[in-house]
Design a protein around this motif. Structure first.
Motif, PDB file in Angstrom:
ATOM      1  N   LYS A   1      -3.447   2.482   1.303  1.00  0.00           N
ATOM      2  CA  LYS A   1      -3.386   3.475   0.228  1.00  0.00           C
ATOM      3  C   LYS A   1      -4.420   4.575   0.469  1.00  0.00           C
ATOM      4  CE  LYS A   1      -2.709   2.922  -4.322  1.00  0.00           C
ATOM      5  NZ  LYS A   1      -2.811   2.329  -5.678  1.00  0.00           N
ATOM      6  N   GLY A   2      -5.614   4.147   0.927  1.00  0.00           N
ATOM      7  CA  GLY A   2      -6.675   5.102   1.193  1.00  0.00           C
ATOM      8  C   GLY A   2      -6.291   6.107   2.270  1.00  0.00           C
ATOM      9  N   ILE A   3      -5.617   5.633   3.301  1.00  0.00           N
ATOM     10  CA  ILE A   3      -5.171   6.531   4.381  1.00  0.00           C
ATOM     11  C   ILE A   3      -4.233   7.587   3.816  1.00  0.00           C
ATOM     12  CG2 ILE A   3      -3.821   6.668   6.522  1.00  0.00           C
ATOM     13  CD1 ILE A   3      -6.414   5.263   7.015  1.00  0.00           C
TER      14      ILE A   3
ATOM     15  N   ASP B   1      -5.419  -1.739  -0.078  1.00  0.00           N
ATOM     16  CA  ASP B   1      -6.189  -0.538  -0.416  1.00  0.00           C
ATOM     17  C   ASP B   1      -6.515   0.304   0.807  1.00  0.00           C
ATOM     18  OD1 ASP B   1      -8.008  -2.098  -3.170  1.00  0.00           O
ATOM     19  OD2 ASP B   1      -6.083  -1.064  -3.080  1.00  0.00           O
ATOM     20  N   TYR B   2      -6.594  -0.329   1.957  1.00  0.00           N
ATOM     21  CA  TYR B   2      -6.833   0.436   3.197  1.00  0.00           C
ATOM     22  C   TYR B   2      -5.695   1.409   3.445  1.00  0.00           C
ATOM     23  CZ  TYR B   2      -7.074   1.428   8.195  1.00  0.00           C
ATOM     24  OH  TYR B   2      -7.089   2.066   9.413  1.00  0.00           O
TER      25      TYR B   2
ATOM     26  N   ILE C   1      -3.895   8.526   0.651  1.00  0.00           N
ATOM     27  CA  ILE C   1      -4.572   9.419  -0.310  1.00  0.00           C
ATOM     28  C   ILE C   1      -5.260  10.555   0.435  1.00  0.00           C
ATOM     29  CG2 ILE C   1      -6.525   9.553  -1.915  1.00  0.00           C
ATOM     30  CD1 ILE C   1      -5.650   6.713  -2.896  1.00  0.00           C
ATOM     31  N   ASN C   2      -5.889  10.227   1.552  1.00  0.00           N
ATOM     32  CA  ASN C   2      -6.553  11.246   2.370  1.00  0.00           C
ATOM     33  C   ASN C   2      -5.570  12.227   2.995  1.00  0.00           C
ATOM     34  OD1 ASN C   2      -9.070  10.222   1.834  1.00  0.00           O
ATOM     35  ND2 ASN C   2      -9.159   8.962   3.686  1.00  0.00           N
TER      36      ASN C   2
ATOM     37  N   PHE D   1       1.467   3.720  -3.287  1.00  0.00           N
ATOM     38  CA  PHE D   1       1.085   5.132  -3.172  1.00  0.00           C
ATOM     39  C   PHE D   1       2.218   6.022  -3.657  1.00  0.00           C
ATOM     40  CE2 PHE D   1      -1.058   8.813  -1.696  1.00  0.00           C
ATOM     41  CZ  PHE D   1      -0.112   9.630  -1.114  1.00  0.00           C
TER      42      PHE D   1
ATOM     43  N   GLY E   1       0.818  -1.204   0.000  1.00  0.00           N
ATOM     44  CA  GLY E   1       0.000   0.000   0.000  1.00  0.00           C
ATOM     45  C   GLY E   1       0.851   1.252   0.000  1.00  0.00           C
TER      46      GLY E   1
END
Lengths: 289, 247
Positions: free
Chosen positions: B234-236, B231-232, B238-239, B193, B189
């Motif tokens: 990566k999501g962190i 994806d978890y 991205i935010n 990123f 992740g």
């Protein structure tokens, strides 16, 4: 994760007095022997809180065990929807200290979480819970991986039993082979393959003492007098074991040490056999009384 | 095919003691390492990979990524348990890849090491099997970094390995030293990123990579990181893009 002195953004059972109830691990049992490729960890959780139990029943919360092994960089999660958790851990992936962390986690995101047994400080507060949030802390533990695994692996990795050529009487040992081959007569081999005998754990000490031990003694003696055997896989396995296992510190393979080394490699089979027989006799005597 | 050689445990200890007390340091100044042939064992589970040559570092590059790929491909069949055997890595760093080691960690030959004993012990030896010790070792580190970043779902399985080697410290002192690095999904992740946001990391890579590693690690204080997939993480990140950009 650290739990001592730590507060979560929502009430967590098992952290201070956030929530009334019980969360703990009743039992951790490690089975190293019954499977040659995996450790089998059996865990019994204890959890008592009506709201969390309902979440478990609805499968929106699961018991969670995280394994962590620094020596092999292994880290993995295991989930269970019941309080009895069986985990299979490949023996090739862990060694030395393996740390365990037990929690109850939410597997869904939802809003307005309240626990009816939460401390009055949380009264009237509702919380957003995310997927993966800790709802209860049950404790931690560890086990030491490695020693028994090597003992078990040592025998099957360098020795095996096969059917011989004759109907009766055979007990031949072939050393000029990647594994030490024990050839039993056809009649004996059929009996050995009977699941009530060959696969019966209660017969293991008998096999180790009467078949495996004398074979190993013979093989080790041949190893001390025949240099050609040193390149065989079974010999390399044995030398590696002698070098890598604390049991053999100060012991080198020579005629004087063969019997001692054979017993150590096999985990003291004579002692185990006599212990088994003694136990059986005493149990029988008690029953008679 | 012959089996891979390793040093006997007692010999590893003998070498370590000699480096600690300084009596063997001169051996590390030579072009080849003089060793006792009687102290070799064969590793019963791994065949000797033939004709393996590591790329010798020069002024342009240390070739860490390239050599990590070579070592991992050569010893791909090692299980984590086998790869935690310090006798294997000590042998490789002293014998098979000694020339590479001397060029990659040249302070002994150049007589520039502030503490020669510590320098040798850090890179040629592994005191005990642990994450930080493996990553610091000159040859084990190459294997373990590839092990942690190798993604069989990518066309180029080493695409993320290349990212982690973008900055030397990232593998050995930043991401690599946190226990979150043991969880492949977290590593994938984070690295993915960085790969997807190359402009964001065009400057201040070291500071930004430290920041995102710390950010993910802090999450591990309240959630069990090994539960989550790539994806978890990566999501962190991205935010947190704006905050990263401000570094």
């Amino acid at each position: 994760m650290k739990f001592d002195g730590f507060s979560f953004p929502h009430p967590v059972l098992g952290i201070k007095d956030d929530i009334e109830g019980v969360s703990s691990v009743d039992e951790i049992k490690l089975d190293e022997m019954s499977n040659s490729d995996n450790y089998i960890l059996n865990i019994k959780y204890k959890l008592s809180n009506i709201d969390l139990e309902e979440m478990i029943t609805k499968k929106s919360a699961f018991f969670h065990c995280e394994l962590n092994c620094s020596s092999t960089l292994f880290r993995k999660s295991y989930l269970s929807d019941t309080s009895h958790h069986e985990i299979w851990i490949p023996k090739d992936y862990v060694r030395d200290k393996v740390e365990l962390l037990f929690t109850l986690i939410s597997t869904h995101a939802f809003s307005n979480y309240q626990n009816s047994k939460a401390h009055c400080d949380f009264l009237n507060f509702k919380f957003d819970i995310d997927n993966g949030d800790v709802l209860a802390y049950l404790g931690k533990g560890y086990f030491i991986a490695g020693i028994s695994y090597h003992k078990l692996k040592a025998v099957s990795s360098f020795m095996e039993i096969e059917k011989g050529e004759n109907e009766t009487g055979d007990y031949n040992v072939i050393l000029d082979n990647p594994k030490i081959l024990i050839k039993l007569s056809k009649n004996d081999y059929i009996k050995y393959c009977d699941s009530r005998i060959g696969k019966n754990r209660e017969c293991a000490t008998i096999f180790h003492s009467s078949i495996v031990l004398p074979t190993l003694i013979h093989a080790l003696y041949q190893l001390t007098i025949n240099d050609d055997l040193k390149d065989k896989s079974w010999a390399i396995q044995i030398f590696n074991r002698l070098d890598n296992d604390e049991l053999f510190i100060g012991l080198s393979l020579n005629e004087d040490n063969i019997l001692k080394i054979s017993q150590l490699i096999l985990g003291m089979p004579i002692e185990r056999l006599l212990n088994d027989l003694y136990f059986q006799l005493n149990t029988k005597t008690d029953t008679d009384n | 095919m012959k089996f891979q050689n390793i040093f006997r445990t007692e010999y590893v200890e003998h070498l370590r003691r000699g480096v600690k007390d300084g009596s063997l340091i001169k051996y590390y100044e030579s072009d080849t390492f003089l060793y006792d042939n009687e102290k070799i064992l064969q590793f019963p589970v791994e065949y000797y990979p033939e004709n393996i040559k590591l790329i010798i570092p020069n002024n342009k590059s240390n070739y860490d990524f390239e050599n990590s790929k070579i070592i991992y491909e050569s010893y791909k069949s090692l299980t984590p348990l086998q790869a935690s055997d310090i006798r294997l890595w000590t042998y490789l760093s002293h014998i098979d890849y000694f020339e590479y080691m001397s060029k990659r960690w040249p302070s002994i030959k150049e007589h520039s090491a502030v503490n020669p004993s510590k320098y040798i012990l850090d890179h040629w030896f592994i005191p005990s099997p642990s994450q930080s010790n493996f990553l610091r070792h000159g040859i084990a580190g190459l294997w373990w970094v590839s092990y942690l970043t190798y993604d069989e779902n990518r066309t180029d399985h080493y695409e993320l390995t290349k990212v982690i080697y973008r900055q030397l410290d990232f593998a050995t002192r930043t991401l690599g030293t946190y226990s979150l690095a043991r969880h492949k999904e977290a590593v994938f992740g984070i690295l993915e990123f960085i790969l997807d946001n190359s402009l964001l990391f065009a400057n201040n890579f070291e500071a930004k990579s430290r920041y995102i590693t710390k950010l993910i690690n802090q999450l591990g204080g309240i959630r069990p990181l090994s539960y989550f997939e790539k994806d978890y993480f990566k999501g962190i990140l991205i935010n947190a893009k704006d905050r990263i950009g401000n570094i």
